[in-house]
Design a protein around this motif. Structure first.
Motif, short mmCIF file in Angstrom:
data_model
loop_
_atom_site.label_atom_id
_atom_site.label_comp_id
_atom_site.label_asym_id
_atom_site.label_seq_id
_atom_site.Cartn_x
_atom_site.Cartn_y
_atom_site.Cartn_z
N GLY A 189 -9.91 -3.38 -0.81
CA GLY A 189 -10.41 -4.73 -1.11
C GLY A 189 -9.29 -5.70 -1.45
N GLY A 190 -8.11 -5.48 -0.91
CA GLY A 190 -7.00 -6.41 -1.12
C GLY A 190 -6.23 -6.19 -2.41
N ASP A 191 -6.67 -5.23 -3.22
CA ASP A 191 -6.03 -5.03 -4.54
C ASP A 191 -4.90 -3.99 -4.44
OD1 ASP A 191 -5.31 -4.53 -7.13
OD2 ASP A 191 -7.36 -4.44 -7.90
N LYS A 192 -3.67 -4.51 -4.39
CA LYS A 192 -2.51 -3.62 -4.21
C LYS A 192 -2.34 -2.64 -5.36
CE LYS A 192 0.26 -7.16 -2.81
NZ LYS A 192 1.52 -7.80 -2.48
N SER A 193 -2.81 -3.05 -6.56
CA SER A 193 -2.60 -2.18 -7.72
C SER A 193 -3.38 -0.86 -7.57
CB SER A 193 -3.01 -2.90 -9.00
OG SER A 193 -4.42 -2.99 -9.06
N LEU A 194 -4.41 -0.87 -6.72
CA LEU A 194 -5.22 0.35 -6.56
C LEU A 194 -4.62 1.35 -5.57
CD1 LEU A 194 -8.81 -1.22 -6.38
CD2 LEU A 194 -7.66 -0.21 -8.37
N VAL A 195 -3.68 0.88 -4.74
CA VAL A 195 -3.13 1.75 -3.69
C VAL A 195 -2.11 2.70 -4.31
CG1 VAL A 195 -1.92 1.80 -1.46
CG2 VAL A 195 -3.35 -0.17 -2.06
N PRO A 196 -2.26 4.01 -4.07
CA PRO A 196 -1.23 4.93 -4.57
C PRO A 196 0.14 4.53 -4.02
CG PRO A 196 -3.13 6.14 -3.77
CD PRO A 196 -3.33 4.71 -3.37
N LYS A 197 1.17 4.74 -4.81
CA LYS A 197 2.50 4.25 -4.41
C LYS A 197 3.35 5.35 -3.78
CE LYS A 197 1.46 0.27 -6.24
NZ LYS A 197 0.03 0.51 -6.49
N ARG A 198 2.88 6.59 -3.88
CA ARG A 198 3.64 7.70 -3.31
C ARG A 198 2.76 8.52 -2.39
NH1 ARG A 198 6.89 11.27 -7.24
NH2 ARG A 198 8.62 11.02 -5.80
N ALA A 199 3.40 9.27 -1.53
CA ALA A 199 2.65 10.12 -0.60
C ALA A 199 3.49 11.33 -0.24
CB ALA A 199 2.30 9.33 0.65
N ILE A 200 2.82 12.34 0.32
CA ILE A 200 3.53 13.47 0.92
C ILE A 200 3.30 13.35 2.42
CG2 ILE A 200 3.61 15.99 1.17
CD1 ILE A 200 2.56 16.13 -1.75
N THR A 201 4.37 13.38 3.17
CA THR A 201 4.21 13.21 4.62
C THR A 201 4.93 14.27 5.42
OG1 THR A 201 4.37 11.63 6.44
CG2 THR A 201 6.20 11.63 4.91
#
Ligand code: PGA
Length: 280
Positions: free
Chosen positions: A185-197
């Protein structure tokens, strides 16, 4: 010499159906165990729907044990501290896959654990797990999308070495913003900042890659990935070094900046024959 790289274009539905047919034909025309590398995001949604449908129709009347030869392995996952196996976040890739492609009968589904307290250790374990699945598989086929602006594949951000393997990554601002707009919904604060790829080097080990891009936002980066000098600044450009069977499947919007002569009309490609000639 046998052609091993095809560019096709069409409507969103036609592109998704074509991508699904490649998976289907690859599965039914390969011998032995088949590892299907999944991606999440908006791009493969229609492809998975088409795949599940065609696969179901085709599997009817086939020996029931076909599922024994099929496994899924996911490219990447967010790191979501605070979640757990019993309490996955609402945006969970695991849930997304469970509700789509993982519903196809299979003998194994693998994804990095997002709720781990120690992502580096999880990356190490996922590297081993991937290797075990590659050892199991006679054929490994990978579906791939591309980051709208920066050309990432899986969560390999610009600057990732082309020979990289599974690793923990800090997502860049472009990816956080794109994912916020698409899924949060456009809210960057909700997006996790790290990932395993999964790394770029791991992806290049696939026997078949179906690269899919849909929509006008992808047009410029798709051109950079395939028609400009390869550079680590555009992770998808590593595919120019790929030696397996590659299908670049675009809708008309994503195809807008690619020279027309690069494309083969979909109806001229005998997918079953192309795949089986390549694999056998
Ligand atoms: P999308 O994501 O399929 O949602 O466009 C692709 C990606 O970021 O790799």
């Amino acid at each position: 010499m046998q052609q091993n790289r095809f560019f096709v274009r069409g409507s969103k539905q036609a592109a998704s159906e074509f991508a699904a047919k490649v998976f289907l034909e690859a599965f039914w025309n390969s011998t032995g165990n088949f590892l299907f590398g999944t991606a999440t995001g908006q791009t493969p949604v229609l492809t998975y729907q088409n795949f599940a449908k065609i696969h179901r129709d085709k599997a009817e009347g086939e020996p029931e044990d076909f599922a024994d030869f099929l496994r899924f392995i996911q490219l990447d996952n967010y790191v979501s501290p605070g979640s757990s196996a019993d309490n996955l976040p609402w945006y969970s890739y695991e849930r997304e896959l469970s509700e789509s492609i993982w519903r196809v009968p299979n003998s194994g589904m693998y994804i990095p654990r997002e709720y781990t307290g120690n992502p580096e250790k999880e990356a190490e374990e996922y590297r081993k797990l991937r290797q075990a699945q590659l050892n199991w598989a006679n054929t490994y086929m990978q579906i791939l999308g591309i980051g709208d602006e920066d050309g990432h594949i899986a969560f390999n951000m610009p600057g990732t070495p082309f020979d990289s393997t599974v690793h923990v990554v800090d997502l860049n601002q472009e990816t956080i913003t794109a994912n916020a707009n698409k899924f949060f919904g456009g809210d960057k604060s909700l997006v996790p900042k790290r990932a395993i790829t999964t790394g770029i080097g791991d992806i290049l080990k696939a026997n078949i890659i179906v690269f899919e891009a849909l929509g006008s936002k992808k047009a410029s980066i798709v051109k950079k990935a395939f028609f400009e000098e390869p550079t680590e600044q555009v992770p998808a450009s590593a595919l120019q070094y790929y030696g397996g069977l590659l299908f670049v499947v675009l809708d008309d919007e994503a195809a807008a900046e690619i020279p027309k002569e690069a494309f083969t009309p979909m109806e001229e490609i005998d997918i079953a024959k192309t795949v089986s000639d390549f694999l056998n």
